[in-house]
Write an enzyme that holds these catalytic residues in place. Structure first.
Site, PDB file in Angstrom:
ATOM      1  N   ALA A 123     -54.564  34.680  33.033  1.00 47.57           N
ATOM      2  CA  ALA A 123     -55.056  35.549  34.306  1.00 47.57           C
ATOM      3  C   ALA A 123     -56.654  35.252  34.434  1.00 47.57           C
ATOM      4  CB  ALA A 123     -55.154  36.974  34.164  1.00 47.57           C
ATOM      5  N   ASN A 189     -54.542  40.865  27.230  1.00 48.57           N
ATOM      6  CA  ASN A 189     -54.324  39.708  26.814  1.00 48.57           C
ATOM      7  C   ASN A 189     -55.472  38.786  27.147  1.00 48.57           C
ATOM      8  OD1 ASN A 189     -51.497  39.453  26.112  1.00 48.57           O
ATOM      9  ND2 ASN A 189     -51.142  40.392  28.110  1.00 48.57           N
ATOM     10  N   HIS A 218     -61.593  40.235  36.392  1.00 46.14           N
ATOM     11  CA  HIS A 218     -62.060  40.009  35.054  1.00 46.14           C
ATOM     12  C   HIS A 218     -63.454  39.466  35.200  1.00 46.14           C
ATOM     13  CE1 HIS A 218     -57.693  40.085  33.756  1.00 46.14           C
ATOM     14  NE2 HIS A 218     -57.558  39.677  35.060  1.00 46.14           N
TER      15      HIS A 218
HETATM   16  N1  LIG Z   1     -52.105  35.987  29.230  1.00 43.48           N
HETATM   17  C1  LIG Z   1     -52.236  36.694  30.318  1.00 43.48           C
HETATM   18  O1  LIG Z   1     -53.323  36.406  31.071  1.00 43.48           O
HETATM   19  C2  LIG Z   1     -51.152  37.741  30.800  1.00 43.48           C
HETATM   20  C3  LIG Z   1     -51.099  38.148  32.093  1.00 43.48           C
HETATM   21  C4  LIG Z   1     -50.248  39.141  32.414  1.00 43.48           C
HETATM   22  C5  LIG Z   1     -49.167  39.343  31.417  1.00 43.48           C
HETATM   23  N2  LIG Z   1     -48.996  38.775  30.382  1.00 43.48           N
HETATM   24  C6  LIG Z   1     -48.141  39.259  29.350  1.00 43.48           C
HETATM   25  O2  LIG Z   1     -46.849  38.576  29.610  1.00 43.48           O
HETATM   26  C7  LIG Z   1     -45.848  39.358  29.057  1.00 43.48           C
HETATM   27  C8  LIG Z   1     -44.806  39.294  30.308  1.00 43.48           C
HETATM   28  O3  LIG Z   1     -45.333  40.058  31.664  1.00 43.48           O
HETATM   29  P1  LIG Z   1     -44.360  40.245  32.755  1.00 43.48           P
HETATM   30  O4  LIG Z   1     -45.351  40.683  33.667  1.00 43.48           O
HETATM   31  O5  LIG Z   1     -43.439  38.987  32.945  1.00 43.48           O
HETATM   32  O6  LIG Z   1     -43.555  41.437  32.268  1.00 43.48           O
HETATM   33  P2  LIG Z   1     -42.184  42.069  32.797  1.00 43.48           P
HETATM   34  O7  LIG Z   1     -42.101  43.561  32.161  1.00 43.48           O
HETATM   35  O8  LIG Z   1     -42.137  41.817  34.500  1.00 43.48           O
HETATM   36  O9  LIG Z   1     -41.088  40.955  32.135  1.00 43.48           O
HETATM   37  C9  LIG Z   1     -40.963  40.835  30.881  1.00 43.48           C
HETATM   38  C10 LIG Z   1     -39.325  40.705  30.577  1.00 43.48           C
HETATM   39  O10 LIG Z   1     -38.969  40.254  29.339  1.00 43.48           O
HETATM   40  C11 LIG Z   1     -38.006  40.616  28.681  1.00 43.48           C
HETATM   41  N3  LIG Z   1     -38.068  40.921  27.376  1.00 43.48           N
HETATM   42  C12 LIG Z   1     -38.814  41.832  26.687  1.00 43.48           C
HETATM   43  N4  LIG Z   1     -38.695  41.396  25.361  1.00 43.48           N
HETATM   44  C13 LIG Z   1     -37.612  40.620  25.376  1.00 43.48           C
HETATM   45  C14 LIG Z   1     -36.865  39.890  24.030  1.00 43.48           C
HETATM   46  N5  LIG Z   1     -37.238  40.240  22.940  1.00 43.48           N
HETATM   47  N6  LIG Z   1     -35.993  39.038  24.336  1.00 43.48           N
HETATM   48  C15 LIG Z   1     -35.973  38.562  25.746  1.00 43.48           C
HETATM   49  N7  LIG Z   1     -36.412  39.322  26.856  1.00 43.48           N
HETATM   50  C16 LIG Z   1     -37.479  40.126  26.628  1.00 43.48           C
HETATM   51  C17 LIG Z   1     -38.173  42.246  29.550  1.00 43.48           C
HETATM   52  O11 LIG Z   1     -36.704  42.727  29.521  1.00 43.48           O
HETATM   53  C18 LIG Z   1     -38.342  41.811  30.808  1.00 43.48           C
HETATM   54  O12 LIG Z   1     -37.398  41.334  31.615  1.00 43.48           O
HETATM   55  C19 LIG Z   1     -46.264  40.610  28.519  1.00 43.48           C
HETATM   56  O13 LIG Z   1     -46.346  40.703  27.489  1.00 43.48           O
HETATM   57  C20 LIG Z   1     -47.607  40.704  29.385  1.00 43.48           C
HETATM   58  O14 LIG Z   1     -48.559  41.509  28.639  1.00 43.48           O
HETATM   59  C21 LIG Z   1     -50.236  37.874  29.820  1.00 43.48           C
END
Ligand SMILES: NC(=O)c1ccc[n+]([C@@H]2O[C@H](COP(=O)([O-])OP(=O)(O)OC[C@H]3O[C@@H](n4cnc5c(N)ncnc54)[C@H](O)[C@@H]3O)[C@@H](O)[C@H]2O)c1
Length: 264
Positions: A123, A189, A218
């Protein structure tokens, strides 16, 4: 890791098919093979993608690279196993690396297996500049996460600050990136990403509820003998998950393609 030989398509393993995972699937280059470890029904996947039931199935599918877009728990469970098999991992849930034992284990695994954990900007951005400036011992880096008070309803209630946050900014946390990510794993994150680029001892993190911002914002402030810089990112939320910035999926795919590119 190098490009797959000849005309073999790039095999991308994807963990998670939520907001980020679905966008990643649409952004990958045509011709890439996609295997998805998901809790969703296989018919929700794009045509041609293979549904993988569990981590063993993912490893057995033989990915060239794995993109994690699921959760901190999924990252902690899957990343070490992929890296130990020599498979690079591009991770979204880098907040999980606030756990220093996990971080040490991953670094040791990469060293042994010759694999790499790729931490994309996600992000935020400017990690090259942050990493360069932080080589100078006089550099300090401050990361400020500003979100509308509505994003922190429970926290503000618990602090008795709901009313105050409707009038002006309220600081929820000020300290280091590890503790910030441990307190707010779904939200910090970016702080962890910046700390991994700069070094944990160099980064201060502030978490602010701010009625003056309409979107998650941010700010990164870098200061020292090399100069001062300010970066600010005000991202469009992903429609499928407003807590996630839409650009995150783009960052994961860009980092994946860069990993395979001739120019690093
Ligand atoms: N690095 C960054 O800047 C940043 C920014 C936004 C989100 N994120 C992270 O990215 C991740 C995903 O975000 P999102 O918005 O797509 O979330 P989301 O909730 O929309 O989607 C996550 C998906 O992963 C699935 N899931 C969870 N654990 C699982 C597993 N063990 N096996 C298979 N599927 C699994 C869930 O069922 C869900 O469908 C989160 O951990 C979030 O904190 C990081």
């Amino acid at each position: 890791m190098s490009l797959p030989a000849g005309n073999t398509p790039l095999r991308v393993g994807l963990i998670g098919f939520g907001a980020i995972g679905r966008s990643v699937a649409t952004l990958l280059p045509a011709g890439a093979a996609l295997g998805v470890l998901t809790r969703h029904r296989p018919d929700a996947l794009p045509a041609g993608a293979e549904a993988l039931a569990d981590l063993e199935a993912l490893l057995g599918w033989g990915p060239d690279v794995v993109i994690e877009a699921a959760s901190a728990e999924a990252f902690a469970n899957a990343a070490p196993a992929c890296l130990a098999r020599g498979i690079d991992v591009v991770a979204a849930s880098v907040g999980a690396l606030q756990d220093s034992a996990l971080l040490e284990r991953i670094v040791a695994t990469c060293d042994k297996a010759g694999s790499r954990l790729v931490v994309p900007a996600g992000a935020v951005g400017g990690l090259d500049h942050i990493a360069a400036a932080a080589l100078h011992p006089g550099t300090t880096v401050t990361y400020v996460s500003r979100k509308p008070p509505a994003a922190w309803t429970a926290e503000l209630d618990a602090m008795g600050q709901t009313e105050a946050a409707s009038r002006g900014e309220v600081s929820l946390y000020e300290g280091d990136a590890r503790e910030a990510a441990a307190r707010y794993p779904r939200n910090l994150n970016a702080g962890l990403t910046i700390a991994l680029a700069a070094g944990f001892d160099r980064v201060r993190v502030r978490v602010v509820a701010d009625p003056g911002v309409a979107r998650n914002t941010h700010e990164i402030l870098i200061s020292g003998p090399l100069g001062t810089s300010t970066m600010s990112f005000c991202n469009t939320p992903d429609p499928a998950n407003p807590k996630t910035s839409a650009i995150t999926a783009y960052s994961l795919v860009a980092a994946t393609l860069r990993r395979f590119g001739a120019l690093q």
